[in-house]
Write a protein that holds these residues in place. Structure first.
Motif, mmCIF file in Angstrom:
data_model
loop_
_atom_site.group_PDB
_atom_site.id
_atom_site.type_symbol
_atom_site.label_atom_id
_atom_site.label_comp_id
_atom_site.label_asym_id
_atom_site.label_seq_id
_atom_site.Cartn_x
_atom_site.Cartn_y
_atom_site.Cartn_z
ATOM 1 N N ASN A 25 5.986 -11.382 1.832
ATOM 2 C CA ASN A 25 5.922 -10.928 3.229
ATOM 3 C C ASN A 25 7.315 -10.678 3.804
ATOM 4 O OD1 ASN A 25 6.414 -13.698 3.185
ATOM 5 N ND2 ASN A 25 5.548 -14.006 5.221
ATOM 6 N N VAL A 26 8.305 -11.444 3.313
ATOM 7 C CA VAL A 26 9.681 -11.211 3.768
ATOM 8 C C VAL A 26 10.193 -9.898 3.161
ATOM 9 C CG1 VAL A 26 12.041 -12.100 3.693
ATOM 10 C CG2 VAL A 26 10.099 -13.672 4.025
ATOM 11 N N PHE A 27 9.877 -9.699 1.887
ATOM 12 C CA PHE A 27 10.241 -8.434 1.231
ATOM 13 C C PHE A 27 9.660 -7.258 2.016
ATOM 14 C CE2 PHE A 27 9.347 -4.919 -1.567
ATOM 15 C CZ PHE A 27 10.483 -4.812 -2.351
ATOM 16 N N ASP A 28 8.343 -7.385 2.353
ATOM 17 C CA ASP A 28 7.679 -6.294 3.076
ATOM 18 C C ASP A 28 8.363 -6.043 4.422
ATOM 19 O OD1 ASP A 28 5.954 -6.309 0.975
ATOM 20 O OD2 ASP A 28 4.163 -6.844 2.109
ATOM 21 N N PHE A 29 8.710 -7.122 5.099
ATOM 22 C CA PHE A 29 9.306 -6.980 6.429
ATOM 23 C C PHE A 29 10.571 -6.132 6.370
ATOM 24 C CE2 PHE A 29 12.329 -8.355 9.668
ATOM 25 C CZ PHE A 29 11.577 -8.229 10.823
ATOM 26 N N TRP A 30 11.453 -6.450 5.405
ATOM 27 C CA TRP A 30 12.722 -5.714 5.325
ATOM 28 C C TRP A 30 12.541 -4.342 4.683
ATOM 29 C CZ3 TRP A 30 16.208 -7.101 8.498
ATOM 30 C CH2 TRP A 30 16.298 -8.434 8.900
ATOM 31 N N ALA A 31 11.689 -4.281 3.655
ATOM 32 C CA ALA A 31 11.486 -2.988 2.982
ATOM 33 C C ALA A 31 10.912 -1.961 3.955
ATOM 34 C CB ALA A 31 10.558 -3.157 1.781
ATOM 35 N N GLN A 32 10.042 -2.421 4.834
ATOM 36 C CA GLN A 32 9.392 -1.465 5.739
ATOM 37 C C GLN A 32 10.313 -1.001 6.862
ATOM 38 O OE1 GLN A 32 5.612 -3.761 6.206
ATOM 39 N NE2 GLN A 32 4.658 -1.907 5.423
ATOM 40 N N ARG A 33 11.476 -1.624 6.969
ATOM 41 C CA ARG A 33 12.497 -1.069 7.884
ATOM 42 C C ARG A 33 13.044 0.229 7.301
ATOM 43 N NH1 ARG A 33 13.142 -4.772 12.353
ATOM 44 N NH2 ARG A 33 11.184 -5.715 11.809
ATOM 45 N N LEU A 34 13.017 0.317 5.959
ATOM 46 C CA LEU A 34 13.538 1.521 5.299
ATOM 47 C C LEU A 34 12.449 2.584 5.164
ATOM 48 C CD1 LEU A 34 15.514 -0.305 2.464
ATOM 49 C CD2 LEU A 34 16.428 0.579 4.622
ATOM 50 N N ASP A 35 11.259 2.145 4.792
ATOM 51 C CA ASP A 35 10.136 3.068 4.657
ATOM 52 C C ASP A 35 8.874 2.275 4.939
ATOM 53 O OD1 ASP A 35 7.834 4.434 3.445
ATOM 54 O OD2 ASP A 35 9.309 5.812 2.607
ATOM 55 N N ARG A 36 8.037 2.755 5.836
ATOM 56 C CA ARG A 36 6.894 1.949 6.275
ATOM 57 C C ARG A 36 5.825 1.804 5.206
ATOM 58 N NH1 ARG A 36 5.151 5.004 10.974
ATOM 59 N NH2 ARG A 36 3.498 3.460 11.205
ATOM 60 N N THR A 37 5.943 2.533 4.094
ATOM 61 C CA THR A 37 4.952 2.359 3.022
ATOM 62 C C THR A 37 5.484 1.501 1.876
ATOM 63 O OG1 THR A 37 5.622 4.374 1.876
ATOM 64 C CG2 THR A 37 3.870 4.589 3.507
ATOM 65 N N TRP A 38 6.723 0.983 1.990
ATOM 66 C CA TRP A 38 7.261 0.143 0.920
ATOM 67 C C TRP A 38 6.784 -1.289 1.115
ATOM 68 C CZ3 TRP A 38 13.065 2.002 0.769
ATOM 69 C CH2 TRP A 38 13.112 3.228 0.104
ATOM 70 N N THR A 39 6.157 -1.826 0.091
ATOM 71 C CA THR A 39 5.681 -3.208 0.139
ATOM 72 C C THR A 39 5.859 -3.848 -1.236
ATOM 73 O OG1 THR A 39 3.450 -2.613 -0.548
ATOM 74 C CG2 THR A 39 3.863 -2.671 1.829
ATOM 75 N N TRP A 40 5.734 -5.158 -1.280
ATOM 76 C CA TRP A 40 5.804 -5.865 -2.568
ATOM 77 C C TRP A 40 4.607 -5.497 -3.439
ATOM 78 C CZ3 TRP A 40 9.250 -8.414 -5.292
ATOM 79 C CH2 TRP A 40 8.823 -9.192 -6.353
ATOM 80 N N ASP A 41 3.432 -5.619 -2.892
ATOM 81 C CA ASP A 41 2.257 -5.287 -3.707
ATOM 82 C C ASP A 41 1.078 -4.754 -2.889
ATOM 83 O OD1 ASP A 41 1.480 -7.590 -2.449
ATOM 84 O OD2 ASP A 41 1.295 -8.804 -4.258
ATOM 85 N N ARG A 42 1.216 -4.621 -1.581
ATOM 86 C CA ARG A 42 0.073 -4.164 -0.770
ATOM 87 C C ARG A 42 -0.053 -2.650 -0.810
ATOM 88 N NH1 ARG A 42 0.345 -5.071 4.943
ATOM 89 N NH2 ARG A 42 2.595 -4.953 4.658
ATOM 90 N N PRO A 43 -1.244 -2.118 -1.097
ATOM 91 C CA PRO A 43 -1.398 -0.669 -1.011
ATOM 92 C C PRO A 43 -1.434 -0.201 0.456
ATOM 93 C CG PRO A 43 -3.402 -1.683 -1.928
ATOM 94 C CD PRO A 43 -2.456 -2.799 -1.593
ATOM 95 N N LEU A 44 -0.600 0.750 0.764
ATOM 96 C CA LEU A 44 -0.572 1.387 2.088
ATOM 97 C C LEU A 44 -0.628 2.887 1.876
ATOM 98 C CD1 LEU A 44 2.370 -0.549 3.842
ATOM 99 C CD2 LEU A 44 -0.065 -1.047 4.000
ATOM 100 N N ALA A 45 -0.995 3.607 2.915
ATOM 101 C CA ALA A 45 -1.048 5.074 2.786
ATOM 102 C C ALA A 45 -0.594 5.713 4.091
ATOM 103 C CB ALA A 45 -2.468 5.524 2.442
ATOM 104 N N ARG A 46 0.190 6.763 3.945
ATOM 105 C CA ARG A 46 0.680 7.493 5.121
ATOM 106 C C ARG A 46 -0.222 8.712 5.367
ATOM 107 N NH1 ARG A 46 5.744 7.369 7.133
ATOM 108 N NH2 ARG A 46 6.621 6.521 5.216
ATOM 109 N N ILE A 47 -0.576 8.952 6.601
ATOM 110 C CA ILE A 47 -1.359 10.148 6.942
ATOM 111 C C ILE A 47 -0.444 11.368 6.838
ATOM 112 C CG2 ILE A 47 -2.705 11.309 8.734
ATOM 113 C CD1 ILE A 47 -3.305 8.516 9.900
ATOM 114 N N VAL A 48 -0.834 12.320 5.992
ATOM 115 C CA VAL A 48 -0.013 13.524 5.842
ATOM 116 C C VAL A 48 -0.695 14.767 6.410
ATOM 117 C CG1 VAL A 48 1.278 12.635 3.869
ATOM 118 C CG2 VAL A 48 -0.834 13.921 3.470
#
Ligand code: FES
Length: 367
Positions: A25-48
């Motif tokens: 969750n800490v990884f996700d917190f900082w990674a998502q400052r760079l890109d909101r779809t970057w996570t350790w292992d959670r699948p996310l999807a951006r609306i295109v």
């Protein structure tokens, strides 16, 4: 750090090292400052892409992150978004077949009072990020076809079936398919032009759009009754020789099962509304939640998911109709009723799905 994040396959040693240094969750917190779809292992999807599909229906095209494990045409996905500070999850069918570019599509019908569908219709924009779960569902094409197919769709039940039709068409229609699609009005038909064009292009594909509240003699759309034996016999006289997939509200699925469940070559159905059966289980039952140590009194006969939510609990859920398994939990004592079949289950230790199970007496759950 960014090179690690972009890598499609993070080396196991590096992953272990990162895991030892930083919680996901800490990884996700900082990674998502760079890109909101970057996570350790959670699948996310951006609306295109967002496009209207019919009255009160939109299609959202999504680009999943690298944790998405893919899907087969005919499957569904749990989609979550934060609404008023709470995470709301619902299941949607994937309306496009798997694509070479990895994009997904869901077609969302606005449901009166539906939190997530209303949110997606009113607020979802290109660039927004949604949480998604793994694909689920068994209504997919078999590896080989030994007979023709009959697809029965009512309302939003068209979404998994149109994905099947699209995939079948992309493969050159390897077996005959007839699609019967009921909607109330022409404005509510999704994908109608595409389906009619496919029928023109492929002699082995036929579609009948059946409008239950509208008759338009000038169009190709037939006047419609609801699904019944006479209509089926006139539109698909060889229905008994076909394999059948049906998707729609529970009443529609029940009718399809009654007409074809025993006679068709094979039959599979999914309802997108919970079973509307009443078993007259009156009174209350005591539910003991072993992990949290809470004891609650709930109405017998009401789905445990609804009953627990009414008491302020938030069990994990998705489809709310017994398909996705998100609400599965253990039962260690007591009797429950399966609301989809009416069966009472008394095994002391078993798994159940909260959304289609009701307390038939006092029970203990692993929650
Ligand atoms: S929420 Fe999907 S099976 Fe219960």
């Amino acid at each position: 750090m960014s090179a690690v994040l972009r890598s499609s396959k993070r080396p196991r040693g590096l992953r272990r090292l990162l895991h030892a240094c930083v919680a996901p969750n800490v990884f996700d917190f900082w990674a998502q400052r760079l890109d909101r779809t970057w996570t350790w292992d959670r699948p996310l999807a951006r609306i295109v892409e967002r496009r209207p599909e019919a009255r009160d229906a939109i299609t959202l095209v999504l680009r999943p992150n690298r944790h998405w494990r893919g899907f087969r045409a005919g499957q569904h996905v749990n989609v979550s978004a934060e609404i008023d500070g709470a995470c709301v999850t619902r299941s949607y069918s994937l309306s496009a077949a798997p694509r070479a570019d990895g994009l997904l599509a869901i077609t969302v019908k606005r449901v009166e009072g539906g939190k997530l569908s209303t949110h997606l219709h009113d607020n979802a924009c290109v660039g927004d990020v949604l949480q998604i779960g793994p694909a689920f569902g068994e209504m997919t094409w078999p590896p080989a076809h030994d007979a023709g197919w009959l697809l029965l769709a009512a309302g939003s039940g068209i979404t998994p079936l149109v994905a099947l039709v699209r995939e079948h068409a992309a493969r050159g229609m390897p077996a005959p398919v007839t699609l019967l699609y009921w909607a109330r009005t022409r404005e509510e038909l999704c994908f109608a032009d595409e389906l009619l064009a496919l029928a023109d292009a492929h002699p082995d594909f036929a579609v009948h759009c059946l409008l239950t509240r509208e008759i338009d003699a000038a169009s190709d759309v037939a006047p419609a009754r609801r699904l019944d034996a006479a209509q089926l016999a006139s539109l698909v006289p060889d229905a008994a020789q076909r394999s059948v997939y049906a998707c729609g509200p529970s009443g529609f699925v029940d009718t399809a099962r009654a007409l074809l469940g025993e006679t068709a070559r094979s039959f599979r159905a999914e309802a997108f509304t919970p079973p509307a059966r009443s078993f007259h289980d009156g009174g209350d039952a005591v539910v003991t939640l072993q992990r949290s140590g809470r004891t609650l009194t709930v109405p017998r006969g009401q789905s445990l998911l609804t009953a627990l939510e009414a008491q302020g609990l938030k069990p994990a859920s998705g489809c709310r109709m017994g398909i996705c398994n998100t609400c599965a939990c253990g039962k260690s004592a007591g009797a429950t009723r399966d609301l989809s079949t009416g069966e009472v289950r008394t095994e002391p230790s078993s798994a159940l799905r909260l959304c289609i199970s009701a307390a038939a007496g006092d029970i203990e759950l692993d929650l």
